[in-house]
Design an enzyme around this catalytic site. Structure first.
Site, short mmCIF file in Angstrom:
data_model
loop_
_atom_site.label_atom_id
_atom_site.label_comp_id
_atom_site.label_asym_id
_atom_site.label_seq_id
_atom_site.Cartn_x
_atom_site.Cartn_y
_atom_site.Cartn_z
N GLU A 128 -6.66 -9.21 3.00
CA GLU A 128 -5.82 -8.66 4.07
C GLU A 128 -5.90 -9.61 5.25
O GLU A 128 -6.99 -9.80 5.80
CB GLU A 128 -6.29 -7.27 4.52
CG GLU A 128 -5.98 -6.17 3.52
CD GLU A 128 -6.31 -4.78 4.05
OE1 GLU A 128 -6.17 -4.53 5.28
OE2 GLU A 128 -6.72 -3.94 3.24
N GLU A 179 -12.73 -1.87 2.12
CA GLU A 179 -13.37 -1.71 3.45
C GLU A 179 -14.43 -0.61 3.46
O GLU A 179 -14.43 0.26 4.33
CB GLU A 179 -12.31 -1.47 4.53
CG GLU A 179 -11.39 -2.67 4.72
CD GLU A 179 -10.40 -2.54 5.88
OE1 GLU A 179 -10.25 -1.44 6.45
OE2 GLU A 179 -9.78 -3.57 6.24
N GLU A 189 0.85 -1.20 0.00
CA GLU A 189 0.00 0.00 0.00
C GLU A 189 0.88 1.25 0.00
O GLU A 189 1.99 1.23 0.53
CB GLU A 189 -0.90 -0.02 1.26
CG GLU A 189 -1.79 1.20 1.39
CD GLU A 189 -2.88 1.06 2.46
OE1 GLU A 189 -2.93 0.00 3.13
OE2 GLU A 189 -3.67 2.01 2.62
O1 AHR Z 1 -3.21 -2.91 6.00
C1 AHR Z 1 -3.40 -1.75 6.74
C2 AHR Z 1 -4.82 -1.22 6.65
O2 AHR Z 1 -5.68 -2.12 7.27
C3 AHR Z 1 -5.39 -1.07 5.27
O3 AHR Z 1 -5.06 0.14 4.69
C4 AHR Z 1 -6.86 -1.16 5.51
O4 AHR Z 1 -7.54 -1.69 4.40
C5 AHR Z 1 -6.99 -2.01 6.75
O5 AHR Z 1 -7.82 -1.45 7.68
#
Ligand code: AHR
Length: 551
Positions: free
Chosen positions: A344, A221, A75
């Site tokens: 994730e 999310e 990210e």
């Molecule tokens: O991975 C860190 C964060 O965790 C991401 O940006 C988000 O999608 C999640 O809440």
């Protein structure tokens, strides 16, 4: 401090504190048999000795393993991109500005697919800011992490890097501030060869060949009040359907993933998924799940024995989400079965507040730099086992994340080191091949509140028929005792042991660092050859082990 990010951080903090309270209350013993093959497989779980039996029948499999089950995530957050994989000023970088040592490590790992560019970041990201001549790119405030984004690394840089790293992209789309039209424009920019506005722009930018990106996440999310552009489930479902429709007009071959619930801690858990799918089921191929675990008050009450069993609650989350997908499938009388993208997952509980999540409007700050210890690595091993056992429905999963940010690989100006969680992830990538085996495991159990009877030894396995190689992955959750394991080869006895590795140690809190990079490191494990259709060995207490045989 930005008021919105401050309330996002407050929400996250509360969620981290309250989260499993809600999840735990739902884990009633009466239904535990349904959520985890990890438990179901311990058919004779009343065994009272510490002898474990693993019955292997190569005709009994769960599903072919999709390599994308061992994907990861990068990210625009902290030092993941800038100072992680991209650092043009570094002596360790190539002509593209890619860190050669980091690239080499990821290539070696063989990560099949990497999600990008976020995460929370993506919901405020305009992809047009990150393409074209670098000197014209605007510096922006990334509101998700309160960080200055230089935009020197964008879509084309990432896709070029993916080719160099031998991986495929899982592209995230902005469905927060972004529109379905902008999402379709990005698909056109990436995937159409030429002769359209956006494909010709890519060509002007110096990339003649289309990238042919196949997998796309429709937002991130969107159920979370912390998310930029957060909306109601039905609103999101309609937006996702429209984005998917427009994107498929541009390229019908896409694989699209709708944004599922952020986890069982959400009040809207499952209801979000159902409402979203009622709107967009026909337009998508998969649904996302996210989950982070901690050895903290919320998840384990600080009890390591419970912490090491939390992979079973990941399996429950998978089962519940599958149930919702299939419920909506039934409502729609659809022939299509959705798969899950667990895009994730990881341990993350130390760096969740304050300066660890606030960039204070600087570039590439140190955010979410979680230090992982031995017990975290053991749980990550268990989570790998759980993903394997659910390979029939989970087709993509991403260890979040890959470099510097809640990551197995940490870099600084002079090099890199490997965190403890690197090893189980690496073994999954290296040894889980072919079909996932449906094992029958008999293990003694221990009681864990809200999780009922938990097997001391958790086992998953795979069989690569083409190569004639079989691997078992074994987590011994027992904190004080070794367990004797007997593998019973029901139909085919392996010719020899190819390799074995073990992660264990006396200090569950031990971790690696630049100063002590090998404090927690795998040891070789020698399992004996099979004799009389059986193989016996001892698993040390607090350990995760992989053994590979040739058949
Ligand atoms: O991975 C860190 C964060 O965790 C991401 O940006 C988000 O999608 C999640 O809440």
């Amino acid at each position: 401090m930005d008021q919105r990010s401050s309330s996002r951080r407050k929400f996250l903090k509360q969620a981290f504190q309250l989260g499993t309270g809600c999840c735990a209350a739902q884990l009633s013993p009466s239904i535990t048999h349904g959520f985890a093959q990890g438990i179901a497989q311990t058919a004779s779980s009343s065994a009272t000795t510490n002898g474990v039996k693993v019955y292997v029948d190569t005709r009994r499999t769960i599903a072919p393993l999709d390599r994308n089950l061992f994907g990861s995530f990068l990210e625009h957050l902290g030092r993941a991109i800038y100072g992680g994989i991209y650092d043009p000023a570094s002596k360790l970088s190539d002509a593209n500005g890619f860190r050669k040592d980091v690239l080499h490590q990821i290539r070696e790992l063989g990560v099949p697919i990497i999600r990008y560019p976020g995460g929370n970041f993506v919901s405020g990201y305009n992809w047009l800011d990150g393409v074209g001549p670098k000197q014209n790119r605007v510096r922006q405030l990334d509101k998700a992490w309160d960080t200055i984004e230089s935009n020197q690394f964008g879509t084309n840089e990432f896709l070029t890097w993916c080719k160099a790293a031998g991986t495929l992209p899982l592209m995230g789309l902005n469905l927060g501030t972004g529109t379905p039209e902008e999402a379709a424009a990005l698909v056109e920019y990436c995937n159409v060869e030429k002769g359209t506005h956006w494909s010709d722009l890519r060509r002007q930018h110096g990339f003649a060949d289309p990238w042919k990106v196949e997998h796309w996440c429709l937002g991130n999310e969107m159920d979370g009040p912390w998310q930029i552009g957060h909306m109601l489930a039905t609103e999101y479902g309609l937006k996702a359907a429209d984005a998917a429709r427009q994107m498929r007009y541009v390229d019908p071959s896409l694989k699209l993933i709708a944004c599922g619930s952020s986890g069982p801690f959400m009040r809207t858990y499952l209801e979000w998924d159902r409402e979203v799918l009622e709107q967009c089921y026909d337009y998508v191929d998969g649904l996302s799940l996210h989950r982070y675990f901690g050895n903290n008050e919320r998840d384990s009450g600080g009890d390591t024995a419970k912490y090491l069993a939390l992979n079973l609650s990941m399996e429950r989350q998978i089962a519940e989400t599958v149930a919702v997908c299939d419920l909506v499938r039934g409502h729609k009388r659809s022939p299509k079965k959705l798969w899950l993208s667990f895009d994730e997952w990881n341990v993350w509980y130390r760096t969740t507040g304050g300066d660890a999540v606030d960039g204070h409007r600087t570039e590439a700050p140190q955010l979410l730099e979680e230090v992982y210890n031995l017990e975290d690595a053991l749980l990550v091993g268990g989570l790998i086992n759980s993903l394997l056992r659910n390979a029939d429905r989970v087709k993509i999963a991403c260890l979040a994340q890959l470099v510097n940010v809640i990551a197995p690989i940490m870099s600084d100006a002079n090099g890199l080191f490997l965190q403890t969680i690197y090893f189980p992830y690496c073994w999954g990538l290296q040894f889980a091949r072919g079909d996932v085996l449906n094992l029958l495991v008999e293990s003694s159990t221990y009681e864990v509140q809200e999780l009922d009877h938990v097997a001391h030894v958790d086992v998953a396995g795979s069989l690569d028929r083409g190569e004639g190689k079989l691997a078992l992955f074994l987590l011994n959750r027992d904190l004080s005792k070794a367990h004797d394991v007997e593998v019973v080869w029901e139909d085919a006895t392996p010719a020899r042991v190819l390799t074995g590795s073990l992660l264990t140690g006396d200090d569950l809190k031990a971790s690696n660092s630049f100063a002590t990079p090998k404090k927690v490191a795998p040891q070789s494990f020698s399992a004996p050859a099979a004799s009389g259709g059986r193989t016996q060995f001892e698993l040390p207490a607090r350990s995760y082990t992989v053994v590979q045989w040739s058949l």
